[in-house]
Design a protein around this motif. Structure first.
Motif, mmCIF file in Angstrom:
data_model
loop_
_atom_site.group_PDB
_atom_site.id
_atom_site.type_symbol
_atom_site.label_atom_id
_atom_site.label_comp_id
_atom_site.label_asym_id
_atom_site.label_seq_id
_atom_site.Cartn_x
_atom_site.Cartn_y
_atom_site.Cartn_z
ATOM 1 N N SER A 35 0.599 -1.526 -0.141
ATOM 2 C CA SER A 35 0.441 -0.148 -0.047
ATOM 3 C C SER A 35 1.138 1.305 0.423
ATOM 4 O O SER A 35 2.548 1.445 0.745
ATOM 5 N N GLY A 36 0.212 2.284 -0.921
ATOM 6 C CA GLY A 36 1.081 3.505 -1.009
ATOM 7 C C GLY A 36 2.515 3.510 -1.590
ATOM 8 O O GLY A 36 3.036 4.430 -1.679
ATOM 9 N N CYS A 37 2.625 2.165 -2.346
ATOM 10 C CA CYS A 37 4.132 2.483 -3.563
ATOM 11 C C CYS A 37 3.417 3.202 -4.102
ATOM 12 O O CYS A 37 4.454 2.948 -5.544
ATOM 13 N N GLY A 38 1.999 3.400 -4.694
ATOM 14 C CA GLY A 38 2.022 4.107 -6.362
ATOM 15 C C GLY A 38 1.191 2.987 -7.404
ATOM 16 O O GLY A 38 1.632 4.108 -8.012
ATOM 17 N N LYS A 39 0.982 2.389 -6.869
ATOM 18 C CA LYS A 39 -0.163 1.543 -7.486
ATOM 19 C C LYS A 39 -1.588 2.155 -8.521
ATOM 20 O O LYS A 39 -0.461 2.198 -10.257
ATOM 21 N N THR A 40 -2.050 2.811 -8.134
ATOM 22 C CA THR A 40 -2.772 3.545 -8.906
ATOM 23 C C THR A 40 -2.182 4.851 -9.925
ATOM 24 O O THR A 40 -2.752 5.446 -10.679
ATOM 25 N N SER A 41 -1.402 5.202 -8.912
ATOM 26 C CA SER A 41 -0.753 6.400 -9.780
ATOM 27 C C SER A 41 -0.237 6.328 -10.802
ATOM 28 O O SER A 41 0.198 7.132 -12.319
ATOM 29 N N ASP B 225 -8.340 -2.362 -5.987
ATOM 30 C CA ASP B 225 -8.775 -2.020 -4.982
ATOM 31 C C ASP B 225 -10.379 -1.901 -5.177
ATOM 32 O O ASP B 225 -11.491 -2.562 -4.211
ATOM 33 N N ARG C 204 3.962 8.857 2.374
ATOM 34 C CA ARG C 204 3.170 8.353 1.328
ATOM 35 C C ARG C 204 1.305 8.585 2.001
ATOM 36 O O ARG C 204 0.976 8.746 1.305
ATOM 37 N N ARG D 129 -1.570 11.148 2.133
ATOM 38 C CA ARG D 129 -2.821 10.769 1.343
ATOM 39 C C ARG D 129 -3.827 10.722 1.911
ATOM 40 O O ARG D 129 -3.691 9.881 3.216
ATOM 41 N N HIS E 68 -9.316 7.368 2.310
ATOM 42 C CA HIS E 68 -8.132 6.127 1.644
ATOM 43 C C HIS E 68 -8.382 5.763 2.401
ATOM 44 O O HIS E 68 -7.959 5.533 3.942
ATOM 45 N N ILE F 223 10.825 3.487 -6.288
ATOM 46 C CA ILE F 223 9.388 4.636 -6.120
ATOM 47 C C ILE F 223 10.255 6.009 -5.335
ATOM 48 O O ILE F 223 9.642 7.316 -5.590
ATOM 49 N N ALA G 184 11.340 8.717 -6.215
ATOM 50 C CA ALA G 184 11.736 9.157 -7.653
ATOM 51 C C ALA G 184 10.894 10.371 -7.719
ATOM 52 O O ALA G 184 9.731 9.564 -6.870
ATOM 53 N N SER G 185 10.769 11.337 -8.477
ATOM 54 C CA SER G 185 9.117 11.416 -8.636
ATOM 55 C C SER G 185 8.284 11.100 -9.976
ATOM 56 O O SER G 185 9.327 9.664 -9.969
ATOM 57 N N LEU G 186 7.339 11.151 -9.705
ATOM 58 C CA LEU G 186 6.656 9.984 -10.460
ATOM 59 C C LEU G 186 6.699 10.019 -11.776
ATOM 60 O O LEU G 186 6.184 9.617 -12.752
ATOM 61 N N VAL H 283 9.028 7.820 -12.220
ATOM 62 C CA VAL H 283 8.714 6.320 -11.398
ATOM 63 C C VAL H 283 8.134 5.582 -13.396
ATOM 64 O O VAL H 283 8.097 4.826 -13.745
HETATM 65 N N1 LIG Z 1 6.830 8.769 -7.488
HETATM 66 C C1 LIG Z 1 5.722 9.402 -5.995
HETATM 67 N N2 LIG Z 1 6.002 10.926 -6.517
HETATM 68 C C2 LIG Z 1 5.800 11.914 -4.961
HETATM 69 N N3 LIG Z 1 4.191 11.174 -4.700
HETATM 70 C C3 LIG Z 1 3.967 10.176 -5.141
HETATM 71 C C4 LIG Z 1 5.270 9.393 -5.916
HETATM 72 N N4 LIG Z 1 3.999 8.258 -6.068
HETATM 73 C C5 LIG Z 1 3.302 8.234 -5.547
HETATM 74 N N5 LIG Z 1 2.558 8.644 -5.235
HETATM 75 C C6 LIG Z 1 1.704 9.642 -3.837
HETATM 76 O O1 LIG Z 1 1.830 8.470 -2.853
HETATM 77 C C7 LIG Z 1 0.670 8.201 -2.300
HETATM 78 C C8 LIG Z 1 0.800 6.839 -2.536
HETATM 79 O O2 LIG Z 1 0.449 6.724 -3.944
HETATM 80 P P1 LIG Z 1 -0.718 5.473 -4.625
HETATM 81 O O3 LIG Z 1 -2.201 5.909 -3.645
HETATM 82 O O4 LIG Z 1 -1.031 5.593 -6.332
HETATM 83 O O5 LIG Z 1 -0.584 4.099 -4.250
HETATM 84 P P2 LIG Z 1 -1.560 2.763 -4.065
HETATM 85 O O6 LIG Z 1 0.131 2.326 -4.029
HETATM 86 O O7 LIG Z 1 -2.207 2.836 -5.860
HETATM 87 O O8 LIG Z 1 -1.761 2.415 -2.682
HETATM 88 P P3 LIG Z 1 -3.548 1.890 -2.577
HETATM 89 O O9 LIG Z 1 -2.223 -0.115 -2.243
HETATM 90 O O10 LIG Z 1 -2.727 1.523 -0.751
HETATM 91 O O11 LIG Z 1 -4.524 1.829 -3.124
HETATM 92 C C9 LIG Z 1 -0.385 9.390 -3.432
HETATM 93 O O12 LIG Z 1 -1.193 10.673 -2.548
HETATM 94 C C10 LIG Z 1 0.223 9.629 -4.378
HETATM 95 O O13 LIG Z 1 -0.029 10.486 -5.186
#
Ligand SMILES: Nc1ncnc2c1ncn2[C@@H]1O[C@H](COP(=O)(O)OP(=O)(O)OP(=O)(O)O)[C@@H](O)[C@H]1O
Ligand SMILES: O=C(O)[C@H](O)[C@@H](O)[C@H](O)[C@H](O)CO
Length: 201
Positions: free
Chosen positions: A40-46, A63, A143, A147, A150, A178, A180-182, A185
């Motif tokens: 969780s929070g690793c950025g899967k959605t973004s 999810d 991260r 957020r 959620h 992760i 690094a900037s979005l 990534v």
């Molecule tokens: N490379 C990045 N740099 C900075 N912030 C980031 C980066 N990638 C994602 N984020 C931020 O980190 C948070 C978590 O990202 P995200 O919701 O995409 O994760 P997730 O893996 O989908 O989480 P979950 O499994 O809990 O749904 C968000 O607020 C997102 O904007």
């Protein structure tokens, strides 16, 4: 009007602009199925949304397929177990299979923490490509704390997911750090998927 074959060829060429400091001029001509995985929070959605856009495919947020019982459990801060995840993973593997059968590019965000979960997902497409978004506990917590709105609750759930995670090796996944900037990534994920697709073909 262009001949159909030429139009099809142009449609299948995916030209991706340069982003951050990574050259994204990769082209992938085959539809593909990709899982963006990690805790969780690793950025899967973004990252998944942007990766799907770059590959000219569709993003599915895994999810949204959790049962109401699982969502309620997570909302109480209780980690899911194998039984909670079984039906969910089966449904996601069906979506992978549908994407393969329809020759569609589909990117799915799914934690896919254990090898056996990934095996189940691969049942839908043995060429399924995994992108593992890997980060330290420190970065992940930062991260998650930033957020809002959620259903994920608390450090204990992150720790449970980190303990459950069986990190995939290079045989199974492209791993992207992760921290690094979005933009970067996403660019590294696009590059990783493209290289893997080329090696597989
Ligand atoms: N490379 C990045 N740099 C900075 N912030 C980031 C980066 N990638 C994602 N984020 C931020 O980190 C948070 C978590 O990202 P995200 O919701 O995409 O994760 P997730 O893996 O989908 O989480 P979950 O499994 O809990 O749904 C968000 O607020 C997102 O904007
Ligand atoms: O495998 C799992 O335990 C779940 O998929 C989680 O990863 C949740 O989806 C996520 O924690 C929501 O924030």
């Amino acid at each position: 009007m262009l001949p159909v074959t030429l139009r099809a060829q142009q449609c299948s060429e995916r030209r991706i602009a340069k982003r951050g400091n990574v050259d994204m001029n990769e082209s992938t001509s085959n539809p593909q199925r990709v899982i963006v995985m990690g805790v969780s929070g690793c950025g899967k959605t973004s990252v998944g949304e942007r990766l799907a856009e770059a590959l000219e495919g569709r993003f599915i947020d895994g999810d949204t397929y959790h049962s109401a019982t699982s969502v309620a459990k997570m909302s109480r801060g209780e980690p899911l177990n194998d039984d909670d995840r079984a039906g969910w993973l089966t449904r996601l593997s069906e979506l992978v299979r549908e994407g393969r059968d329809n020759r569609e590019t589909v990117v799915i965000g799914c934690s896919a923490l254990k090898r056996e979960y990934r095996d189940l997902l691969r049942g839908g497409d043995d060429a399924l490509c995994f992108v593992h978004l890997a980060g330290t506990r420190e970065v992940l917590l930062e991260r998650l704390k930033a957020r809002q709105d959620h259903f994920f609750k608390g450090e204990a759930m992150l720790d449970s997911q980190l303990a459950t995670l069986e990190s995939p090796g290079t045989d199974e996944a492209v791993t992207v750090n992760i921290d690094a900037s979005l933009d970067d990534v996403v660019a590294l994920s696009v590059q990783g998927v493209s290289q893997r697709t080329r090696h597989a073909s």
